[in-house]
Design a protein around this motif. Structure first.
Motif, PDB file in Angstrom:
ATOM      1  N   LEU A  80      36.156  47.253  51.414  1.00 15.59           N
ATOM      2  CA  LEU A  80      36.388  45.850  50.877  1.00 15.59           C
ATOM      3  C   LEU A  80      35.823  45.549  49.693  1.00 15.59           C
ATOM      4  O   LEU A  80      34.407  45.921  49.393  1.00 15.59           O
ATOM      5  N   GLU A  82      34.731  42.769  46.768  1.00 15.39           N
ATOM      6  CA  GLU A  82      34.475  41.328  46.444  1.00 15.39           C
ATOM      7  C   GLU A  82      34.406  41.064  45.048  1.00 15.39           C
ATOM      8  O   GLU A  82      33.722  41.697  44.378  1.00 15.39           O
ATOM      9  N   ALA A 389      43.719  39.838  48.927  1.00 12.96           N
ATOM     10  CA  ALA A 389      43.423  40.179  50.644  1.00 12.96           C
ATOM     11  C   ALA A 389      43.101  38.683  51.395  1.00 12.96           C
ATOM     12  O   ALA A 389      43.455  38.863  52.749  1.00 12.96           O
ATOM     13  N   SER A 391      42.171  36.367  53.923  1.00 10.78           N
ATOM     14  CA  SER A 391      41.264  36.633  54.988  1.00 10.78           C
ATOM     15  C   SER A 391      41.356  37.799  55.599  1.00 10.78           C
ATOM     16  O   SER A 391      40.226  37.984  56.528  1.00 10.78           O
ATOM     17  N   GLY A 392      41.980  38.777  54.982  1.00 12.76           N
ATOM     18  CA  GLY A 392      41.730  40.093  55.765  1.00 12.76           C
ATOM     19  C   GLY A 392      42.738  40.644  56.562  1.00 12.76           C
ATOM     20  O   GLY A 392      42.554  41.445  57.440  1.00 12.76           O
ATOM     21  N   LEU A 413      40.707  46.742  50.367  1.00 12.75           N
ATOM     22  CA  LEU A 413      41.126  45.104  50.243  1.00 12.75           C
ATOM     23  C   LEU A 413      40.256  44.685  48.891  1.00 12.75           C
ATOM     24  O   LEU A 413      38.970  44.881  48.800  1.00 12.75           O
ATOM     25  N   THR A 415      39.333  40.861  47.043  1.00 12.02           N
ATOM     26  CA  THR A 415      39.359  39.521  47.389  1.00 12.02           C
ATOM     27  C   THR A 415      38.310  38.793  46.522  1.00 12.02           C
ATOM     28  O   THR A 415      37.182  39.482  46.187  1.00 12.02           O
ATOM     29  N   CYS A 445      35.440  35.503  50.923  1.00 14.97           N
ATOM     30  CA  CYS A 445      35.217  36.937  51.325  1.00 14.97           C
ATOM     31  C   CYS A 445      34.047  37.094  52.356  1.00 14.97           C
ATOM     32  O   CYS A 445      34.302  37.793  53.278  1.00 14.97           O
ATOM     33  N   THR A 449      36.879  36.973  55.123  1.00 13.94           N
ATOM     34  CA  THR A 449      37.346  38.483  55.008  1.00 13.94           C
ATOM     35  C   THR A 449      36.282  39.326  55.896  1.00 13.94           C
ATOM     36  O   THR A 449      36.826  39.961  56.777  1.00 13.94           O
TER      37      THR A 449
END
Length: 675
Positions: A80, A82, A389, A391-392, A413, A415, A445, A449
């Motif tokens: 993930l 950010e 992305a 909310s994931g 992802l 975001t 995020c 997320t």
């Protein structure tokens, strides 16, 4: 596609570089100006600069946030990121391309901003068309470069920008690589109001290379209903049972199929479960076929404990037909996504609220929609990228898909961490500045997320409560028939009703309820099984990275390399899939697993030298002292002038190629020359 003025500017620039005087250029280009303007065809817009401010002085890097990682649950290693997705896509050009520049991503799914003008987030969702197209063009070109030759991209869009996006994608991916325009019902239908109600949205699908996409475009039919096993399971698969008899009407009745079958206790049973012949009942199989079925384990005799009444069932296996011939029970995917449980915008909102315990994001895509799209790609080890992305949802779809289909897929992802407008107002009233960690905690995020993915992996929400999936039902399509006027004539309608009734009777024991519906000129009958609440917990590791885009003011490449060496540790870790990090005084040791299922048991150890004053001799000593695993690939990033192998250790130069890739992509973006 740039406008005619830009085309002329590019031509003029190339002519000047070739040494042609400017006055001669003007004379040559003058007749072309009118011709280019006359021959405009396709999507044309005024390009806008959508790069990040001060991008020319930035060298972005992925810095891992160890306190935000979720590990130890097993499963695949997922990422993930950010931050600004343009920077993220630049960095992935190094981590997810091979030595020849070929992409390593199998599937891209994105849900870009739709220009809804109603979003509660502060990020710009009201782009003018030219700005929106320019923003999308830059990111789609970077995304295309990350796809491998068998890769596909899915892009969600509504009808407002659908036509422009389709033309843009035709230009970037090639119109010949267009696979489908998939349509799904996003909102329930309504008869209220006078305007045309919009109930559908779209997913554009393209492949990277013509004819090479790894799309099997076939889906297993109702596999979930095959729940029973016997001694033939290895070859025939699991099975479900159906009654051997059924009620018939009119011309469908056959006297040859109305005969007695001897039960284990010697009694005779006719179809309809009686000891007397009934004119409107048949066995599904002939007498010879029943004897064959008994011999080969296809027939089940069942006796009710209370009434002592007999009934006969036959086994319907997943992998073979009723002649014991191996088959494939598949149906093709369609571009119209229907009869998929839980595919609507309201479902997506409910899914997210149930996971994080409240509303933190507007109109997330339903997870079952993303699962459906991911199933189209056949690689069970696929790497999935989503650089819008939100909310994931894509991450949840990958994690749950791994559990449901025995996949070994990974997701990446990207975001931003923008704060919703309502939250910004609340924080401002409390006097909390944008530099405060409390402000960051309310960003996309960190408030949506990450909590979503962490909850799906661990089964525990942020407040400590268990994440339980709400009661839901699995529907199996048991019967479908197109309606016509002929069915209203004579006995046709009665035969249809009798056929439906037989479906009810034959499947009553296999489902909690049987339901029917009439829609789109079809009558359909479904078997429904309710699923009780269960605590959700899905295997997977999550590594959280934040983009560091601090300025890089070094004058020489060597100085730049020294300054950013520490930044590139995360780049190396991601590229090599080595997520276990040990920091030492003069180096960092990375450990991980070789990518892919076949090599999953083989480890990898990597040393990144951070003390640039160490000699090669010192580096070799450090490597020999700290590389101790036997079944392991070993690599050292250092000041080695070139790649060399020694004592099973591969010594390679610092990732100058990473700096080169980042600088090249930054230059191409700023000049608008991405390909």
């Amino acid at each position: 596609m740039p406008n005619p003025k830009q085309e002329l500017a590019v031509i003029k620039e190339r002519m000047l570089k070739a040494g042609i005087p400017e006055d001669e250029c003007a004379g040559i280009l003058k007749p072309l100006e009118a011709e280019l303007a006359r021959r405009v065809c396709g999507l044309v817009w005024e390009p806008k600069d959508t790069s990040v401010p001060q991008m020319a002085r930035r060298m972005p890097a992925f810095i891992r946030q160890d306190d935000m990682c979720v590990t130890g649950t097993g499963g695949t290693d997922n990422i993930l990121i950010e931050g600004e997705n343009l920077y993220a896509l630049m960095g992935l050009q190094y981590t997810h391309t091979d030595e020849n520049g070929n992409g390593l991503i199998d599937i891209i799914y994105i849900d870009p901003p739709y220009n809804t003008e109603s979003t509660d987030f502060a990020y710009n969702d009201k782009f003018e068309k030219s700005e929106w197209l320019s923003m999308m063009e830059t990111r789609l070109k970077l995304g295309r470069n990350l796809l491998n030759e068998k890769g596909v991209i899915f892009i969600s869009i509504n009808d407002k920008f659908h036509s422009q996006l389709k033309l843009l994608c035709d230009d970037i991916f090639g119109s010949s690589n267009f696979l489908a325009d998939m349509i799904w019902r996003s909102t329930p239908g309504s008869n209220t109001g006078t305007d045309i109600k919009k109930v559908t949205e779209y997913v554009l699908c393209y492949e990277k290379s013509f004819g090479k996409a790894a799309t099997g475009v076939r889906k297993s039919i109702n596999e979930e209903s095959y729940t029973l096993e016997d001694e033939y399971v290895k070859r025939r698969g699991r099975y479900k049972t159906n009654k051997l008899d059924r009620r018939m009407t009119g011309q469908h009745y056959s006297d040859a199929l109305n005969y007695p079958i001897k039960m284990p206790d010697g009694t005779l049973l006719y179809p309809g479960c009686t000891d007397q012949k009934q004119k409107n009942w048949n066995w599904r199989w002939s007498a010879e076929k029943v004897e064959w079925g008994k011999k080969h384990g296809f027939i089940i005799f069942n006796r009710n404990e209370k009434t002592k009444a007999w009934s006969i069932y036959f086994k319907q296996y997943l992998k073979v037909d009723n002649t014991d011939t191996v088959i494939e029970r598949y149906q093709p995917y369609q571009n119209l996504i229907e009869n998929v449980e839980g595919v609507s915008s309201s479902t997506g909102t409910g899914d997210l609220e149930n996971i994080v315990g409240g509303k933190v994001f507007d109109y997330p895509k339903p997870v079952n929609l993303i699962k459906y799209l991911l199933e189209i790609h056949t690689n069970p080890d696929a790497v999935v990228l989503d650089f819008f992305a939100g909310s994931g949802t894509t991450g949840q779809a990958v994690l749950e898909g791994n559990a449901e289909h025995n996949w070994n897929r990974k997701f990446i992802l990207c975001t931003n961490n923008e704060v919703r407008k309502s939250a910004r107002a609340m924080l401002a009233e409390q006097g909390i500045s944008e530099d405060s960690p409390k402000w960051e905690a309310h960003g996309i995020c960190r408030s949506a997320t990450f909590p979503r993915l962490k909850t799906v992996i661990t089964g525990i929400r942020g407040d400590g409560s268990f994440y339980e999936k709400k009661d839901y039902a699995i529907r199996d399509l048991l019967f479908e028939k197109k309606l016509s006027f002929n069915m209203l004539k004579g006995s046709a309608h009665a035969e249809l009703l009798e056929e439906i009734e037989s479906i009810y009777r034959d499947n009553a024991d296999d489902y909690d309820s049987i339901r029917n519906e009439i829609s789109e000129n079809h009558v359909r009958v479904y078997g429904v099984n309710k699923i009780k609440k269960i605590i959700q917990q899905t295997a997977g590791n999550l590594y959280y990275y934040r983009i560091d885009d601090s300025p890089c003011d070094c004058e020489t490449e060597e100085e730049t390399l020294i300054q950013i060496t520490d930044k590139f540790i995360s780049y190396v870790s991601i590229k090599e899939q080595a997520f276990e990090i040990e920091k030492h005084t003069s180096f960092v040791l990375l450990k991980g697993r070789d990518a892919g299922r076949e090599a999953a048991g083989r480890g990898i150890e990597i040393m990144v030298i951070t003390d640039t004053d160490l000699t090669l001799r010192d580096i070799r000593k450090a490597a020999a002292a700290h590389f101790k695993e036997k079944n392991c690939s070993k690599k050292v990033y250092c000041k080695a002038p070139e790649r060399e192998q020694a004592d099973d250790i591969l010594f390679v130069p610092y990732p100058k190629d990473a700096a080169a890739i980042l600088c090249a992509k930054r230059r191409d973006i700023l000049k608008g020359e991405l390909r």
